[in-house]
Design a protein around this motif. Structure first.
Motif, PDB file in Angstrom:
ATOM      1  N   ASP A  88      56.681 -33.268 -17.714  1.00  0.00           N
ATOM      2  CA  ASP A  88      56.657 -31.829 -18.012  1.00  0.00           C
ATOM      3  C   ASP A  88      57.871 -31.501 -18.876  1.00  0.00           C
ATOM      4  O   ASP A  88      59.015 -31.672 -18.432  1.00  0.00           O
ATOM      5  CB  ASP A  88      56.700 -31.018 -16.712  1.00  0.00           C
TER       6      ASP A  88
ATOM      7  N   ASP B  83      59.326 -28.803 -19.644  1.00  0.00           N
ATOM      8  CA  ASP B  83      60.175 -27.709 -19.181  1.00  0.00           C
ATOM      9  C   ASP B  83      60.974 -28.052 -17.925  1.00  0.00           C
ATOM     10  O   ASP B  83      61.682 -27.205 -17.379  1.00  0.00           O
ATOM     11  CB  ASP B  83      59.337 -26.461 -18.912  1.00  0.00           C
ATOM     12  N   VAL B  84      60.830 -29.295 -17.474  1.00  0.00           N
ATOM     13  CA  VAL B  84      61.469 -29.713 -16.223  1.00  0.00           C
ATOM     14  C   VAL B  84      62.506 -30.791 -16.516  1.00  0.00           C
ATOM     15  O   VAL B  84      62.246 -31.720 -17.279  1.00  0.00           O
ATOM     16  CB  VAL B  84      60.422 -30.237 -15.217  1.00  0.00           C
ATOM     17  N   CYS B  85      63.685 -30.638 -15.912  1.00  0.00           N
ATOM     18  CA  CYS B  85      64.732 -31.654 -16.018  1.00  0.00           C
ATOM     19  C   CYS B  85      64.844 -32.375 -14.671  1.00  0.00           C
ATOM     20  O   CYS B  85      64.798 -31.737 -13.613  1.00  0.00           O
ATOM     21  CB  CYS B  85      66.074 -31.029 -16.375  1.00  0.00           C
TER      22      CYS B  85
ATOM     23  N   THR C 142      64.981 -29.416 -11.867  1.00  0.00           N
ATOM     24  CA  THR C 142      65.315 -28.057 -12.301  1.00  0.00           C
ATOM     25  C   THR C 142      64.316 -27.569 -13.335  1.00  0.00           C
ATOM     26  O   THR C 142      63.813 -28.343 -14.148  1.00  0.00           O
ATOM     27  CB  THR C 142      66.730 -27.984 -12.902  1.00  0.00           C
ATOM     28  N   CYS C 143      64.033 -26.275 -13.274  1.00  0.00           N
ATOM     29  CA  CYS C 143      63.161 -25.610 -14.249  1.00  0.00           C
ATOM     30  C   CYS C 143      63.705 -24.206 -14.447  1.00  0.00           C
ATOM     31  O   CYS C 143      63.709 -23.409 -13.508  1.00  0.00           O
ATOM     32  CB  CYS C 143      61.715 -25.580 -13.753  1.00  0.00           C
ATOM     33  N   ASP C 144      64.184 -23.921 -15.641  1.00  0.00           N
ATOM     34  CA  ASP C 144      64.867 -22.663 -15.903  1.00  0.00           C
ATOM     35  C   ASP C 144      66.066 -22.564 -14.960  1.00  0.00           C
ATOM     36  O   ASP C 144      66.902 -23.455 -14.959  1.00  0.00           O
ATOM     37  CB  ASP C 144      63.882 -21.500 -15.741  1.00  0.00           C
TER      38      ASP C 144
ATOM     39  N   GLY D  73      60.206 -20.531 -11.924  1.00  0.00           N
ATOM     40  CA  GLY D  73      60.597 -21.926 -12.038  1.00  0.00           C
ATOM     41  C   GLY D  73      60.279 -22.707 -10.781  1.00  0.00           C
ATOM     42  O   GLY D  73      59.806 -23.849 -10.835  1.00  0.00           O
TER      43      GLY D  73
ATOM     44  N   ARG E 103      56.621 -23.543 -10.586  1.00  0.00           N
ATOM     45  CA  ARG E 103      56.223 -24.653 -11.451  1.00  0.00           C
ATOM     46  C   ARG E 103      56.570 -25.999 -10.822  1.00  0.00           C
ATOM     47  O   ARG E 103      55.779 -26.947 -10.873  1.00  0.00           O
ATOM     48  CB  ARG E 103      56.929 -24.521 -12.803  1.00  0.00           C
ATOM     49  N   ILE E 104      57.772 -26.094 -10.227  1.00  0.00           N
ATOM     50  CA  ILE E 104      58.177 -27.345  -9.594  1.00  0.00           C
ATOM     51  C   ILE E 104      57.301 -27.659  -8.391  1.00  0.00           C
ATOM     52  O   ILE E 104      56.839 -28.794  -8.212  1.00  0.00           O
ATOM     53  CB  ILE E 104      59.658 -27.275  -9.170  1.00  0.00           C
TER      54      ILE E 104
END
Length: 407
Positions: A126, A128-130, A153-155, A190, A193-194
């Motif tokens: 993804d 947008d995901v770290c 993490t996401c946002d 965020g 999403r995770i």
């Protein structure tokens, strides 16, 4: 303009003179280094100007509540206790003046061991995901009770997964993983999403494991605007072990007053403003916030059932009564007790200095019985406040459960 934007600004705070900012849908005006709710400020301008100056002076001395800084705050309280009482009463009776919600949630869960192979690669797919994955050194693994960690993490949202139990006692049920997340409105998109990614990866095994998940640490919080914790006159159960600490810790400007810290359902209050100070070139944050927390810890040694075995709660059993209905209740007091005719000059001086130095809880515990009798005449009716935070806590819990459990 958002408050965080102002805090991050490199402009000098003086440049915000006569500026109005919106925070929590309320108009605030600047006084010295701080902003205050406009309606309250206009009603008691002198009080808020002096409050701003007193806190600024005290923290300028050495960055925390030093002895000389405490004298500054004590002098302010001695001269303004009626204004402080008025402010606390306004805050407790105006739901706009405090924020309520679920802060941190941790729970252990038996997710299948084999599914952790390939999890990091899947999450990294993804954009947008770290993802950060690492193994813990033995000393830290022994403290956290897990060998491996994945941070997602996401946002501004973050979820931490610990897995592979390590160093647990035989008394405990060694669930394979622990999930930790901070829940708030800002982080909700965020987090969603995770959590959706985790649900997709683990599939039906996620929902079956969640039925037996155990919440090990849950924090509910109330943030009070425009008040320093030494003026937030509340006390917990006198039998609870307590300590007070207004000094900076780990070189971070964080002060705390902890009540019943050793209980399985502890409560603590701290001066959250100084978090902003560390991020703003050591200047004071723009808004004064004191936080009151309800903390439920599942695995406390005192948390045992009638047969002496550890008592476990499921996620579905989490409700507001889980936080309130215990032996560690709290009461708020009207600071106008300082004007009571039964208190002498020495009593007045001792109370003011002790409240700033130790917090009200420890002051009450240490006070002579005759002084406690006087203080107990000034217990504030908080029924409206408690009804409101109960409703809002319940809503926050429902939102969290829906996030975690909905398909």
């Amino acid at each position: 303009m958002e408050l965080n934007d102002l805090s991050a600004s490199k402009c000098k705070l003086e440049s915000f003179s006569n500026r109005e900012v919106v925070k929590n849908k309320l108009i605030h005006v600047l006084s010295g280094r701080f902003v205050f709710v406009k309606d309250f400020y206009c009603e008691m301008q002198g009080y808020y100007d002096e409050l701003s100056n007193a806190i600024s002076r005290s923290y300028n001395e050495n960055g925390g509540m030093s002895e000389s800084a405490m004298e500054v705050m004590a002098e302010f309280i001695a001269n303004n206790y009626s204004g402080v009482s008025h402010q606390i009463n306004c805050i407790l009776n105006d739901r706009r003046m405090y924020k309520v919600g679920l802060d941190k949630v941790e729970f252990t869960v038996d997710l299948p061991k084999e599914k952790f192979c390939g999890l990091v690669r899947y999450l990294q797919s993804d954009p947008d995901v770290c993802v950060k994955s690492y193994s813990l050194p033995a000393h830290k693994a022994n403290r956290i009770k897990f060998l491996h960690c994945i941070e997602v993490t996401c946002d501004v949202a973050k979820v931490v997964l610990h897995y592979q139990p390590f160093g647990r006692s035989k008394e405990q049920e060694n669930r394979f993983a622990k999930i930790s997340l901070n829940f708030s409105g800002k982080r909700k998109s965020g987090l969603s999403r995770i959590v959706v990614l985790l649900k997709h990866w683990f599939g039906d095994s996620y929902y079956s494991a969640l039925k037996n998940a155990v919440p090990t640490h849950v924090e509910m919080r109330v943030d009070f605007n425009g008040i320093h914790p030494c003026m937030l006159t509340f006390r917990g159960n006198s039998r609870g072990r307590s300590k007070s600490d207004y000094q900076p810790r780990h070189k971070r400007l964080m002060e705390s007053a902890i009540v019943s810290s050793q209980s399985s359902k502890g409560k603590k209050a701290y001066f959250k403003t100084s978090q902003y100070a560390a991020e703003n070139n050591k200047n004071m944050g723009l808004i004064i916030v004191s936080r009151f927390e309800f903390v439920a810890k599942q695995y406390n040694s005192n948390n045992k059932g009638f047969n002496g075995k550890r008592r476990y709660y499921s996620m579905n059993q989490l409700d507001c009564s889980f936080f309130y209905k215990n032996d560690h209740g709290f009461k708020f007091y009207d600071m106008n007790f300082l004007s009571d005719p039964d208190l002498g000059h020495d009593d007045f001086q001792w109370l003011v200095l002790s409240i700033v130095n130790r917090g009200f809880h420890m002051t009450y515990v240490m006070a002579q019985q005759r002084i406690r009798v006087v203080l107990d005449r000034y217990i504030v009716d908080t029924s409206k406040f408690m009804d409101d935070i109960t409703r809002r806590f319940a809503k926050s819990l429902r939102n969290c459960k829906n996030l975690l459990c909905d398909r």
